[in-house]
Design a protein around this motif. Structure first.
Motif, short mmCIF file in Angstrom:
data_model
loop_
_atom_site.label_atom_id
_atom_site.label_comp_id
_atom_site.label_asym_id
_atom_site.label_seq_id
_atom_site.Cartn_x
_atom_site.Cartn_y
_atom_site.Cartn_z
N ILE A 425 112.16 30.32 -8.50
CA ILE A 425 110.72 30.08 -8.39
C ILE A 425 109.96 31.41 -8.27
N TYR A 428 108.56 34.41 -10.94
CA TYR A 428 107.26 34.44 -11.62
C TYR A 428 106.18 35.11 -10.77
N ALA A 449 113.62 28.00 -13.83
CA ALA A 449 112.57 27.11 -13.34
C ALA A 449 111.40 27.12 -14.32
N ASP A 450 110.59 26.05 -14.31
CA ASP A 450 109.39 26.03 -15.16
C ASP A 450 108.25 25.37 -14.40
N GLN A 451 107.10 25.24 -15.06
CA GLN A 451 105.89 24.65 -14.46
C GLN A 451 105.52 25.35 -13.15
N PHE A 452 105.56 26.67 -13.18
CA PHE A 452 105.26 27.49 -11.99
C PHE A 452 103.78 27.37 -11.62
N GLN A 453 103.52 27.24 -10.32
CA GLN A 453 102.15 27.24 -9.80
C GLN A 453 102.09 28.08 -8.53
N ALA A 462 107.63 25.30 -8.32
CA ALA A 462 108.07 25.22 -9.71
C ALA A 462 109.06 24.06 -9.84
N SER A 463 109.33 23.70 -11.07
CA SER A 463 110.24 22.58 -11.34
C SER A 463 111.62 23.11 -11.73
#
Length: 691
Positions: A425, A428, A449-453, A462-463
């Motif tokens: 996570i 990023y 991981a993806d969809q980092f916020q 993150a997902s």
């Protein structure tokens, strides 16, 4: 069209104002800005060097384009003013010899004095008469009136002495101002004007203006680096004193940033150019320091306003002294005209006008040579009045490179799994704690991981494999088990920062990280108290227990913890209700707090555009040592400005009081004015040697 010029021979603040007015009156000139401290002129419009020199001919001001090399300095005895002064001296001495032998009415004495005036003062009188016709009353106008008036009432000897002493004053004042400006001139000459570029496998020596970003420079041992760049290959120790003020060389290797004007000491380096010559850190320093010297400090603005009314007042007083006693009391006209002329000479505001700018110019130049960039006289003065210093913790009091010290699990996941998931996570994020987690997990299996916020000041999420995980700081109202709370408090009491790792409402583990305190931080805090700072405050997003642990070690009096960026701004505003506040941070994350503080101070300004742009003062080295020294320099500058103003006014008041018994002679008046000006300048130049 905007053009920049350098000025040679600009030593008088009044002359600078007149020159600026003359340039503004030129046809096709839309805007003019004259920087007296840096001897620099900016013109918007169409004009030529010849036209500008004609506008400055009254004071023999020479103009050259900004990038044009200055002519070699004229030796002292080849200076025209010095030659005229020296040539007039024999006639002055001869005149006084004849006067003492045969009396002041002797024709030989009058002729010798007249020759002395003509030889030593022809430029002065010519300019003064031109000003008189235009009703422009500056120093030269007042001197011309005094000289002609002295001759008119038969005081030829006094007139000749006034010319000679004024010439000495002009020469010494010019020399002193040149000394004050040399600190910046020396910076301008640091960087080489040519670079060795590798093109098509061969070496070419080309002017730095003809290089391009992305080209590779070859820097041999003992050579200075001509342009900013990034080391492509090789390693060497580089002395960065010209930029950061640090005398200890720094090891540079592949990927490291190097700066124009720094010295390569040992190995050979191949450096990829990253900035044009006009955009280098050194160029920015020079530009910002020169702009800082042009900005008027509050004390200078006050003196300028005062002088605006002071000069006409002195002229009215001189006129009243000359005419009231003869008109109303039957006194001798010749005697009272003489006294009026003496008032005119002694009342000249030259020393007063120059009392502040020369001190500001010298102090800012001194600081720049030590790697401290002060961006204006107002910031220099404010730094001298600071009562509280607020520190950002990470990267300021600490090294800003935390390392993971402990990972604990509160779930079925292992410590390694917690760390690798958190690293996936944080990969990023640019936060120092994020980098610490990523580095700690470098040897573990990589997870994607993806969809980092990112949620500023709170954490990130993150997902991973379709499940959303988060890493964040501990919220005070967060529901935690007794085990988790005990673990967190235990680590915080050791001065460590704790991040939680979880999914949804469930905390799965914790990661503790410690940031190394800078070795100099404790002594710097003590030196700030010694420099007159009353309060030190730590502003941090960390938990209070961690922050208080570090603050106690450093001797910091107050701690404001668990702050979001906007909270820091409000804390600064509260501190400002108690006095002047300086905020010191990294110049990026703390931009709002730096901007609102009375003095915003950025750490490590070298190579950091945000620090150079945001802060009022930039410590070019990543080093706190210059902070208390800068505050002491500011206090010293304030003291010298007060001394200058008091002396400039005090000496004139004392001289004016001599009118009452009739002891104020013309030569004594010019001597008092010259003495005040020189003492003010020399007192300011003490800042050049201040350490």
């Amino acid at each position: 069209m905007r053009q920049h010029y350098r000025l040679d021979g600009l030593s008088c603040a009044n002359c600078a104002a007149k020159f600026e007015k003359n340039v503004r009156d030129l046809p096709n000139v839309e805007e003019v800005q004259l920087n007296f401290g840096a001897a620099k002129l900016m013109v918007v419009g169409e004009t030529s060097v010849e036209e500008l020199e004609k506008a400055g001919a009254f004071d023999h001001i020479k103009v050259r384009r900004e990038n044009e090399k200055a002519a070699p300095p004229v030796s002292f005895w080849k200076n025209k003013e010095v030659q005229s002064m020296a040539a007039s001296l024999p006639f002055l001495m001869g005149g006084w010899f004849v006067l003492l032998q045969y009396g002041e009415e002797h024709l030989g004495a009058i002729i010798l004095f007249a020759l002395s005036i003509a030889i030593g003062g022809h430029r002065l009188i010519k300019t003064g008469l031109q000003n008189l016709v235009r009703f422009e009353f500056d120093m030269k106008t007042l001197m011309t009136i005094a000289i002609i008036g002295a001759a008119f009432i038969g005081e030829w000897g006094e007139g000749a002495v006034v010319v000679f002493l004024f010439a000495i004053s002009e020469v010494l004042e010019r020399y002193s101002m040149d000394r004050a400006r040399n600190s910046i001139q020396s910076l301008m000459e640091i960087a080489p004007q040519q670079a060795t570029i590798v093109r098509n496998g061969t070496e070419e020596i080309v002017p730095v203006e003809q290089t391009r970003i992305g080209e590779v420079m070859l820097i041999r041992p003992g050579q200075k680096i001509p342009l900013d760049g990034e080391v492509k290959s090789g390693s060497s120790y580089v002395n960065q004193a010209a930029i950061t003020g640090e005398s200890v060389a720094v090891l540079k290797a592949q990927g490291d940033e190097v700066f124009a004007g720094t010295l390569n000491e040992e190995g050979a380096l191949e450096v990829t150019i990253t900035k044009w010559v006009e955009d280098t850190t050194l160029s920015k320093i020079i530009h910002l320091v020169e702009e800082a010297q042009a900005e008027k400090a509050p004390s200078q603005a006050f003196v300028d306003r005062f002088a605006k009314y002071y000069t006409p007042a002195i002229m009215i007083i001189a006129l009243l002294v000359a005419i009231i006693p003869p008109l109303f009391f039957g006194s001798n006209w010749s005697e009272w005209i003489y006294r009026g002329l003496a008032v005119l000479v002694v009342g000249c505001p030259c020393a007063l006008v120059i009392s502040t700018p020369v001190a500001i110019v010298t102090a800012i130049g001194n600081a720049a040579k030590r790697g401290v960039l002060i961006k204006g006289g107002i910031h220099l003065e404010n730094a001298g009045r600071i009562t509280a210093v607020a520190f950002d913790k990470t990267g300021t009091l600490t090294k800003g490179k935390p390392t993971v010290t402990l990972v604990e699990t509160f779930s079925d996941l292992s410590e390694e799994e917690i760390l690798s998931h958190a690293a996936a996570i944080e990969r990023y994020s640019q936060h120092p704690l994020a980098r610490a987690i990523v580095e700690a997990a470098a040897k573990l299996p990589r997870i994607e991981a993806d969809q980092f916020q990112s949620h500023t000041g709170k954490g990130v999420q993150a997902s991973i494999d379709g499940k959303v995980y988060w890493v964040g700081r501990v919220e005070e109202n967060q529901e935690l088990t007794a085990e988790v709370r005990t673990t967190i408090n235990r680590q915080r009491e050791k001065g460590q920062t704790v991040m939680l790792f979880g999914q949804g409402e469930t905390v799965l583990g914790s990661i503790a990280a410690a940031d190394t305190i800078r070795p100099e931080s404790e002594s710097i805090v003590q030196k700030l108290y010694q420099a007159g700072v009353k309060t030190t405050v730590m502003l941090t997003g960390d938990h209070r227990l961690s922050a208080e642990s570090i603050a106690a070690k450093l001797g910091i009096k107050r701690v404001e913890a668990e702050l979001l960026p906007e909270d820091k701004l409000r804390k600064i505003q509260l501190l400002q209700s108690e006095g002047k506040v300086a905020m010191i941070g990294d110049g990026v994350n703390d931009a709002p707090a730096l901007a609102i503080a009375d003095v915003g101070i950025a750490m490590g300004g070298a190579g950091t555009d945000a620090a150079l742009e945001t802060a009022d003062i930039a410590l070019m080295a990543d080093d706190l040592h210059q902070l208390p020294a800068t505050i002491r320099l500011s206090k010293k500058t304030l003291t010298i400005i007060k001394q200058n103003v008091a002396f400039a006014l005090g000496l004139k008041v004392a001289a004016l009081l001599l009118i009452i018994p009739g002891w104020l002679t013309l030569w004594l008046a010019i001597f008092a004015d010259m003495g005040a000006t020189l003492i003010v300048v020399l007192n300011s130049l003490r800042l050049l040697k201040w350490k």
